[in-house]
Every structure is written in C-alpha cells, then in structure tokens.
Motif scaffolding. Structure first.
Motif: not given
Length: 340
Positions: A319-333, A216-225, A244-248
């Motif tokens: 330049e494409i950041p490719l934010t992963t689920v783990e990276e997104y998780t660390k900055k989310e509340d 599944v393509p997962h996107l940190d929409v606010r950071a990467d779009t 998508a930052g990560e396909w998993c």
C-alpha cells in the motif's frame, strides 16, 4: 506479543508519518525517541499509546537503552535544523569551516551514533531480518564524479548509510534497508518567493537551478513516508527505495499546483536559473541549496542509481498512496505564498 519499532525523531515529519502508519497495525507497538518527552507533541503520542523515551543522538549512552528490545529501528537524522540555526554560523567561523561542513559533521555524528548503538550485541540480537531502515540520500560527491563537493546534506547521510555500515558494521548492514526521500512538498514554506513565486502582475513563476524537463521525485512527507517504511519492513533487507508520490519536472510541478489551486495554467511558469542567480540573497545557505537543484538535473536527485519506486512497490502488492502535487496542493494552506 506485538513487535517493537523504535522511531527516531518521532515528532518530526518523517517519524510522525511512520508512527501514524504503524499505529494502525496491532502487530506493532511503538517506542518514540525525542529530546523532550514533556512537549505537547510527545504527550499527544503518549496518549495514542506510544512509549516515549528521552534520547539524544549526540549522546551515545542514551541510545543503546532506547534501542533495547527493538525488532525494527527507523533512523532519521537532522541536517537542516542546525543549518538554519544562525548561532551555528558563528560556531563554524570559529572552527574555520563552512556552515555546511559543520552541519555535515553534526549529522554524520548522529548517524554514526545510531549505527554504533544498533550494532551493539544486545540490540542486534533482537532486530528482525530487516531490522534497520535508514532515511538517507544519494552520495552526491561520488555520484557526480566529484563535481559536487559541498552537497553536505546528501553526503552526511550517505557516508553513514550505507558507507559507515559497510566499513564498521557488516552484520548490521545485513539487516538494513535504505529509504531515500524525494523533495519534500512542504519545502516551499522556506522559499515561497522561489515557488510558487507570486509576481507583481498576479502570475506565479518558479525559478530554480534545475533543468525545466528534469524529472524530480516529490514527496508528501507527512502523509506518505510511513507507507514506504512499512513496505520495506516486510521485505528482505538490502533494498533501497525512493519515497515519492510523483516524479515530475518543476514545470509540471507548477502545472499541478495550478490545477490544485484552480488557477489558469497560463498564469504559472518555470524558469531555470544558474546556481549563482539562485544563491543570490541567500547568504551562507545559498550554495548548498542551489547546487542541490543543479545536482537534480545531473546525475539526478537519486544519483542516477537504480532503486525501487512507489510504483514498483505498488505492483508488488504494498500500500503506497502516491500523493500527487495536485492532491497535496488541495489540502495545503497557501496563504504564506499568496499574500506576499
């Protein structure tokens, strides 16, 4: 003189991300479209140098003036806001249609109005080689060989971008590229009981209608779009990319979330459930949402169609950041999910 990008829905997640990227490029100036130029978000963008203009996607007369002089238009339409507006359930009932069909009609109208305005001779004349980048999705009805007839939030986009352009505005189509967006990593906010899904024993279990090994393509929409839009703007038209930052798989999503949270991976898991099970308790919204997850198994969230990925664009030098689920998780509340 700096080129002009017009960003529709600039105060939303996608439009805001595009604005953040283009604000850092002196070769571009930004005009943002919003329904309320007096809102706090609009005023903050004005303070950053964005020209904020009032426009209504359901009022075509407001769009041609708003688009005039644009070298590039970023188009994004809205299905989910009216979908989750309970007042529209009553409206749909009065019209004798489902809430999904009503919201399809509303979003299709938005896209059609954008396309018609962008194709106006006064607008088309100033658009660059790639002059329109449309946020869209795969056509679920066609890609699934008619298995999925009610994935309205997919088809309401795809039936305009690109189908309506192909039929009605071939000259605009020649200047158009499409950006498909993966599952927003922020979507858990709407269903925290589904994922991460805190259990009574303190473990976490996600339950959706997607196969556990389906990518599944997962996107940190606010950071990467915005980076994807910037890349497409520099390429010849006619491209389609998946943001998508990560396909998993969802199994891997839970594992990445556990790593980001510092939780023992043995305390998280994923279980596939049926559309009926996932729909339970979700009322009129259930079928639309649950079938989206099943569709992601086959033919796939991207409809099984070839398109550029973030990795492809990186290899091409963009330049494409490719934010992963783990990276997104660390900055989310995650308090909403953890305190259930």
């Amino acid at each position: 003189m700096a080129k002009l990008i017009v960003i529709i829905g600039i105060t939303g997640n996608q439009g805001g991300s595009v604005a953040n990227v283009f604000l850092n490029d002196s070769q571009w100036r930004i005009r943002g479209l919003t329904r309320d130029t007096t809102s706090t978000a609009s005023k903050e963008l004005t303070d950053k140098g964005v020209e904020m203009v009032q426009a209504d996607l359901h009022d075509p007369s407001t769009l041609v003036p708003a688009f005039k002089g644009a070298n590039l238009i970023f188009s994004v339409t809205d299905f989910w806001k009216p979908f989750f507006n309970l007042a529209n359930l009553e409206r749909a009932a009065k019209e004798g249609i489902s809430i999904g069909q009503l919201c399809y009609n509303l979003e299709y109208e938005q896209g059609k109005n954008i396309a018609d305005a962008a194709a106006h001779p006064d607008v088309l004349a100033t658009l660059g080689e790639t002059g329109l980048i449309a946020s869209t999705l795969s056509n679920a009805r066609e890609c699934s060989k008619a298995k999925y007839q009610d994935l309205y939030h997919f088809d309401s986009k795809a039936d305009v971008f690109p189908k309506y352009l192909e039929a009605q505005h071939p000259e605009l189509l020649k200047k158009t590229s499409c950006l498909q967006t993966g599952f927003f990593m922020t979507s858990w906010h709407y269903m925290p009981h589904r994922w991460p899904g805190k259990q009574a024993d303190g473990s976490f279990m996600a339950r959706m209608a997607t196969a556990p090994d389906a990518l599944v393509p997962h996107l940190d929409v606010r950071a990467d779009t915005g980076y994807y839009v910037k890349a497409l703007a520099q390429m010849p038209p006619g491209k389609t990319a998946m943001a998508a930052g990560e396909w998993c798989s969802w199994t891997q999503w839970m594992e990445g979330w556990a790593k980001g949270m510092g939780i023992d991976p043995a305390k998280v898991g994923y279980e596939q459930v049926s559309v009926e099970e996932m729909s339970e308790g979700m009322g009129a919204f259930g079928k639309e949402v649950a079938e989206m997850y099943e569709y992601t198994t086959w033919p796939g969230y991207d409809g099984g169609l070839p398109m550029l990925t973030g990795e492809d664009l990186r290899k091409m030098g963009y330049e494409i950041p490719l934010t992963t689920v783990e990276e997104y998780t660390k900055k989310e509340d995650w308090s909403l999910a953890l305190n259930m």
